[in-house]
Design a protein around this motif. Structure first.
Motif, mmCIF file in Angstrom:
data_model
loop_
_atom_site.group_PDB
_atom_site.id
_atom_site.type_symbol
_atom_site.label_atom_id
_atom_site.label_comp_id
_atom_site.label_asym_id
_atom_site.label_seq_id
_atom_site.Cartn_x
_atom_site.Cartn_y
_atom_site.Cartn_z
ATOM 1 N N LYS A 162 0.840 -1.198 0.000
ATOM 2 C CA LYS A 162 0.000 0.000 0.000
ATOM 3 C C LYS A 162 0.874 1.247 0.000
ATOM 4 C CE LYS A 162 -4.140 -1.934 2.152
ATOM 5 N NZ LYS A 162 -5.121 -1.829 3.249
ATOM 6 N N GLY A 163 0.497 2.198 -0.823
ATOM 7 C CA GLY A 163 1.245 3.447 -0.913
ATOM 8 C C GLY A 163 0.371 4.534 -1.492
ATOM 9 N N GLY A 188 5.120 1.388 -2.587
ATOM 10 C CA GLY A 188 3.700 1.092 -2.522
ATOM 11 C C GLY A 188 2.844 1.865 -3.504
ATOM 12 N N PHE A 189 1.654 1.309 -3.775
ATOM 13 C CA PHE A 189 0.696 1.918 -4.695
ATOM 14 C C PHE A 189 -0.669 2.052 -4.035
ATOM 15 C CE2 PHE A 189 3.927 0.087 -7.334
ATOM 16 C CZ PHE A 189 4.081 0.993 -8.379
ATOM 17 N N ILE A 216 -3.869 9.848 -3.094
ATOM 18 C CA ILE A 216 -2.842 9.730 -4.134
ATOM 19 C C ILE A 216 -2.002 11.004 -4.168
ATOM 20 C CG2 ILE A 216 -2.507 9.697 -6.651
ATOM 21 C CD1 ILE A 216 -4.795 7.699 -6.801
ATOM 22 N N ASP A 217 -0.684 10.836 -4.120
ATOM 23 C CA ASP A 217 0.240 11.974 -4.170
ATOM 24 C C ASP A 217 0.792 12.219 -5.564
ATOM 25 O OD1 ASP A 217 0.006 12.458 -1.436
ATOM 26 O OD2 ASP A 217 1.672 11.127 -0.932
ATOM 27 N N CYS A 300 8.118 11.257 -5.045
ATOM 28 C CA CYS A 300 7.030 12.240 -4.923
ATOM 29 C C CYS A 300 6.089 11.908 -3.774
ATOM 30 C CB CYS A 300 6.244 12.319 -6.229
ATOM 31 S SG CYS A 300 7.122 13.143 -7.574
ATOM 32 N N THR A 301 6.106 10.666 -3.289
ATOM 33 C CA THR A 301 5.273 10.293 -2.143
ATOM 34 C C THR A 301 6.042 10.385 -0.823
ATOM 35 O OG1 THR A 301 5.818 7.921 -2.135
ATOM 36 C CG2 THR A 301 4.087 8.649 -3.640
ATOM 37 N N MET A 302 7.363 10.522 -0.906
ATOM 38 C CA MET A 302 8.199 10.464 0.294
ATOM 39 C C MET A 302 8.873 11.788 0.641
ATOM 40 S SD MET A 302 8.037 7.256 1.287
ATOM 41 C CE MET A 302 9.506 6.793 2.214
ATOM 42 N N VAL A 303 9.055 12.625 -0.353
ATOM 43 C CA VAL A 303 9.892 13.808 -0.182
ATOM 44 C C VAL A 303 9.102 15.058 -0.546
ATOM 45 C CG1 VAL A 303 12.035 14.927 -0.894
ATOM 46 C CG2 VAL A 303 11.917 12.438 -0.810
ATOM 47 N N PRO A 304 9.090 16.080 0.303
ATOM 48 C CA PRO A 304 8.429 17.333 -0.085
ATOM 49 C C PRO A 304 9.184 18.000 -1.227
ATOM 50 C CG PRO A 304 9.653 17.629 1.961
ATOM 51 C CD PRO A 304 9.685 16.160 1.655
#
Length: 709
Positions: A162-163, A188-189, A216-217, A300-304
């Motif tokens: 999951k992501g 993850g997705f 979703i990011d 893009c999901t982990m880092v600003p």
């Protein structure tokens, strides 16, 4: 902007009931895998296997047909041979099923007969407001509600992690490969959808739907071709509006690749150069490898997103730090050099360290475990303008004892400086990658990939923060091109341009010598004479252009020579154009348009005159554009310094040229269905304050749309 119907996709992504038509009790078959995956992933809705051969499958009641299912069905999965699909679709329509996924192949991808059958299915679906995914697709999954409507074998070895990545792919096999690779790397997705032939639901629909989802990011997309360019552009604009980065890998660059795409998904491919332009114009980041695709999407999901393009590099290797620095500079990033005070403070911590940025903390990190924290803390807390950091730890991620300490330090820095993104580069083991993921820290193993990630994040920073372009409010005019030949002469072309308000030379058409002499007198010497014939595209090469004529005698000689030449050539002569002589120390520019089969009118700007083909220095955009976007086009030219006044030359009227380009882009947009191609070449750009003028022009029409009496 075109309204995209995303609400109707809720029954696909979040169905409350699912029927599997063609279900099988053998759990390794296509018709059984969705049942197994739904059960394994805790789907809370009702599952209805459909097959007259069985009474029960996997502990669930199996029904002989869809009519016997006890409730209305949100989603029906068709796992059937191609010959049975039509009957099943009709049952779905009568049962008022909201969405259908067709796994079956044998449709448009096989040729005209398959396309005809596919079109018949589409007609039924549209008549009954039923959305269809596929045919010839692997289906989809939604990790947030356990909907696994797919037969991908990759799921049999474990569900995707999951992501917050939304994945859209035209190729099911590509999606399966990416998901499997990501699972091994603990990426993850949120969901994945494979669109197949895109009979109804296409990539644009899915991008638009995912753009509005809070879970979703980033949207990751694999693309082969686009059938509806305007719809695709609107979906990308919607993603930007929702501040969702789009990472896209597009195949079909080569001619061989384009042909393969046609047989694979039956998509329109279009010019790859045009796709590149469209991606940049809409803020999409195009990647070329699966490694980039995964790394950038995951980042893009982990880092600003960074606040600027200044990078601080911390490395246990001086050589690798320099390599990273070189690659960052090549990607237009900056490495700010610390002040002398910062350098001295760092040298007090480690006297033999490299302290210029990249910061070389050396292998001493093994003996001084707090080195990384001490260096990062000094740099981040100082006035050194660092927007994002790369930490290169080489193979230290393979050592549990060293890794544990450094992970805690990086977590500490992340908490202390939450707005300062950090990219870690180290070799890792699966369990360590998992710990990085659980700590919310992005890690990759290749320093070059880290640089690409930093570049992509900075790209999104600029693109997503930029407001959506506002088109200039030019007066729209619908001009009448009926009764026109497919190729218009310069005279007729410029008449249309003038009617739209685009500045052109003073001129008139003479059909007799007396008319030519009279026009020359009215316009004022010196003048230019040009032979006009829709049969001749290159007047100068044909000897039909006479320049800088100073008097009546020159006009008489030139006029007679032109008419004689056209008679010898046997062309249809429209007359002789009498035109002012443009004497300027300005610059010749080409402004043109070309109709693209996917995206419509594309405009170009570049060096004009004889330099157009020599230097091929042009910039391209999808029309229409604003004057602001036109100026960006000029700044992309290698020759832009010529516009600014190079080596004591006059600076040119950039503002007037940008207005012409924007107005021209609206002209071609307003007549997009009839205009095939236009060249304004040259447009003379005068010194600043003196405007621009179109000296020559050629319009080609789409002959199938020109009305002839």
């Amino acid at each position: 902007m075109m309204n995209l119907d995303t609400k109707s996709l809720e029954s696909l992504f979040d169905p409350q009931s699912i029927a599997i038509i063609g279900a099988s009790e053998r759990m390794n078959r296509i018709g059984s895998r969705p049942i197994q995956y739904l059960l394994d992933n805790g789907y809370k809705g009702n599952i209805y296997p459909i097959n007259p051969k069985y009474d029960q499958i996997a502990g669930l009641t199996c029904y002989p047909d869809l009519y016997h299912a006890p409730e209305k069905i949100d989603l029906a999965i068709l796992a059937l041979p191609e010959g049975l699909v039509m009957t099943a679709i009709k049952q779905c329509a009568e049962k008022k099923v909201k969405s259908v996924i067709i796994f079956s192949s044998g449709f448009a991808e096989t040729g005209s007969k398959g396309r005809e059958l596919q079109d018949q299915i589409l007609q039924i679906a549209r008549k009954h407001d039923m959305r269809v995914l596929g045919p010839n697709c692997l289906g989809m999954f939604n990790n947030n509600n356990g909907v696994y409507a797919t037969f991908s074998v990759s799921m049999s070895d474990g569900s995707p992690i999951k992501g917050r990545i939304g994945l859209v792919t035209q190729s099911g096999a590509f999606g399966s490969h990416v998901i499997t690779s990501a699972r091994e790397r603990h990426i993850g997705f949120s969901c994945w959808v494979s669109t197949g032939n895109e009979m109804d639901i296409d990539v644009a629909d899915c991008i638009a739907y995912l753009a509005g989802k809070d879970d979703i990011d980033v949207i990751a997309c694999y693309l082969e071709g686009v059938k509806d360019g305007e719809k695709f552009l609107n979906a990308l604009s919607l993603a930007k509006e929702h501040q969702k980065p789009v990472v896209l890998l597009k195949s079909g660059r080569s001619e061989v690749g384009k042909e393969a795409v046609q047989s694979h998904t039956a998509s329109l491919v279009g010019s790859d150069e045009v796709f590149d332009v469209v991606f940049k114009q809409t803020g999409v980041y195009r990647v070329n490898t699966i490694e980039e695709f995964l790394n950038i999407s995951y980042a893009c999901t982990m880092v600003p997103l960074p606040k600027g393009n200044n990078v601080g590099v911390f490395s246990v290797s001086g050589g690798l730090g320099i390599m990273i620095a070189d690659q960052l500079i090549e990607h237009s990033m900056k490495l700010p050099e610390p002040s002398q005070n910062i350098k001295e403070e760092l040298l007090n911590i480690l006297p033999f360290a490299g302290v210029r940025n990249p910061f070389d903390i050396t292998a001493q990190i093994i003996n001084q475990p707090t080195l990384l924290r001490d260096f990062m803390d000094v740099v981040f807390s100082s006035r050194l303008d660092v927007d994002i950091a790369i930490v290169f730890l080489s193979h230290l991620g393979l050592s549990n004892s060293i890794f544990n300490n450094q992970l805690e330090i990086i977590k500490e820095m992340k908490e202390k400086y939450p707005d300062l993104p950090c990219i870690v580069v180290t070799l890792t083991k699966p369990e360590i990658r998992k710990r990085f993921a659980e700590a919310g820290i992005f890690v990759c193993e290749d320093p070059t990939e880290a640089v690409k990630v930093v570049h992509a994040l900075n790209y999104f920073r600029k693109k997503l923060s930029a407001s959506l372009p506002m088109n200039q409010q030019w007066e729209q005019k619908q001009l009448d091109f009926s009764n026109s030949p497919q190729v218009l002469t310069e005279y007729k072309s410029k008449k249309y341009l003038k009617d739209y308000g685009i500045p052109c030379t003073k001129e008139g058409l003479a059909t007799t010598l007396d008319e030519a002499i009279l026009l020359a007198k009215e316009i004022g010497y010196p003048i230019v004479l040009k032979g006009m014939s829709s049969d001749i595209l290159h007047k100068t090469d044909s000897g039909l252009v006479h320049l800088k004529l100073e008097n009546k005698e020159d006009v008489e000689l030139a006029y007679n020579a032109i008419m004689k030449k056209m008679a010898q050539m046997g062309v249809n002569a429209e007359g002789v154009l009498v035109q002012e002589w443009v004497n300027s120390n300005g610059l010749e520019v080409i402004v043109g348009s070309k109709y693209d089969v996917v995206f419509g009118q594309m405009i170009i700007v570049g060096l004009g005159g004889i330099f157009t083909e020599v230097f091929n220095d042009v910039s391209m955009r999808k029309a229409p554009i604003s004057t602001t976007e036109a100026e960006k086009m000029l700044k992309e030219l290698r020759s832009y310094r010529l516009f600014q006044g190079y080596r004591n030359q006059h600076s040119l009227d950039i503002s007037a040229l940008c207005e012409l380009v924007s107005q021209f882009s609206h002209f071609v947009t307003d007549h997009k269905d009839v205009i095939s191609e236009i060249d304004l070449n040259p447009v003379i750009v005068h010194p600043k304050g003196n405007g621009v003028v179109t000296v020559d022009a050629l319009i080609k029409l789409n002959n199938s749309l020109v009305i002839h009496k």
